[in-house]
Design a protein around this motif. Sequence first.
Motif, mmCIF file in Angstrom:
data_model
loop_
_atom_site.group_PDB
_atom_site.id
_atom_site.type_symbol
_atom_site.label_atom_id
_atom_site.label_comp_id
_atom_site.label_asym_id
_atom_site.label_seq_id
_atom_site.Cartn_x
_atom_site.Cartn_y
_atom_site.Cartn_z
ATOM 1 N N CYS A 3 -4.768 -3.322 2.366
ATOM 2 C CA CYS A 3 -5.528 -3.803 1.180
ATOM 3 C C CYS A 3 -5.295 -5.339 1.328
ATOM 4 C CB CYS A 3 -5.243 -3.292 0.032
ATOM 5 S SG CYS A 3 -3.285 -3.870 -0.585
ATOM 6 N N GLU A 63 0.899 -1.192 0.187
ATOM 7 C CA GLU A 63 0.122 0.015 0.106
ATOM 8 C C GLU A 63 0.682 1.207 -0.081
ATOM 9 O OE1 GLU A 63 -1.832 -3.055 3.078
ATOM 10 O OE2 GLU A 63 0.210 -2.396 2.594
ATOM 11 N N TYR A 67 -4.772 1.998 6.658
ATOM 12 C CA TYR A 67 -5.870 1.188 5.827
ATOM 13 C C TYR A 67 -4.881 -0.120 5.230
ATOM 14 C CZ TYR A 67 -9.268 4.639 6.232
ATOM 15 O OH TYR A 67 -9.929 5.511 6.678
ATOM 16 N N CYS A 113 -2.580 0.327 -3.991
ATOM 17 C CA CYS A 113 -2.062 -1.061 -3.621
ATOM 18 C C CYS A 113 -1.447 -1.930 -4.750
ATOM 19 C CB CYS A 113 -3.611 -2.056 -2.909
ATOM 20 S SG CYS A 113 -2.940 -3.484 -2.535
ATOM 21 N N ILE A 115 -13.403 2.881 -4.843
ATOM 22 C CA ILE A 115 -12.430 1.783 -5.151
ATOM 23 C C ILE A 115 -12.499 1.539 -6.486
ATOM 24 C CG2 ILE A 115 -14.160 -0.157 -4.615
ATOM 25 C CD1 ILE A 115 -11.786 -1.692 -3.382
ATOM 26 N N TRP A 144 -10.281 -3.027 0.929
ATOM 27 C CA TRP A 144 -9.709 -2.430 1.861
ATOM 28 C C TRP A 144 -10.321 -2.521 3.201
ATOM 29 C CZ3 TRP A 144 -5.308 0.548 0.653
ATOM 30 C CH2 TRP A 144 -4.973 0.642 -0.664
ATOM 31 N N ARG A 189 -9.919 -1.487 7.493
ATOM 32 C CA ARG A 189 -9.064 -0.587 8.590
ATOM 33 C C ARG A 189 -9.529 -1.237 10.134
ATOM 34 N NH1 ARG A 189 -12.513 5.044 7.664
ATOM 35 N NH2 ARG A 189 -14.315 4.257 8.956
ATOM 36 N N LEU A 193 -8.057 3.261 -3.669
ATOM 37 C CA LEU A 193 -8.958 3.829 -2.828
ATOM 38 C C LEU A 193 -9.132 5.291 -2.747
ATOM 39 C CD1 LEU A 193 -11.505 2.914 -1.131
ATOM 40 C CD2 LEU A 193 -10.012 3.248 0.852
#
Length: 125
Positions: A96, A6, A94, A22, A70, A36, A38, A81
């Motif tokens: 991926c 990322e 974040y 990513c 996305i 994605w 988090r 993203l």
Amino acid sequence: QVELVESGGGLVQAGGSLRLSCASSGRTFSTYVMGWFRPAPGKELEFVALIRGTGSNTYYGQHVKGRFTISRDNAKNAAYLQMNSLQPEDTAVYYCADAHGSQWSAFAASAMDYWGKGTLVTVSV
């Protein structure tokens, strides 16, 4: 060797935008869904967004719908993203992740196969 990397995180003021990338290697990229995620309090990694291998279908968590987009470029083995109207509560690392299209089954971190190391997004007030 599979690798997801990322990039694009950083510090932004509330209301601003960032675009995360990513980069994937070691896979037949177009056969994998890309997602994605988090961290969220009290949860395993929270679902943010996902895109199918062809890019024809996209999905979003309720908390980002209408603000995040996305996308993917299969020729570049990359997913993106776009995050707009960022808020302090969007502050997070974040990640991926991917999953083979024939095996992916849920909008959950546990359904994903391989993960990147994450990129930090910080949104200031």
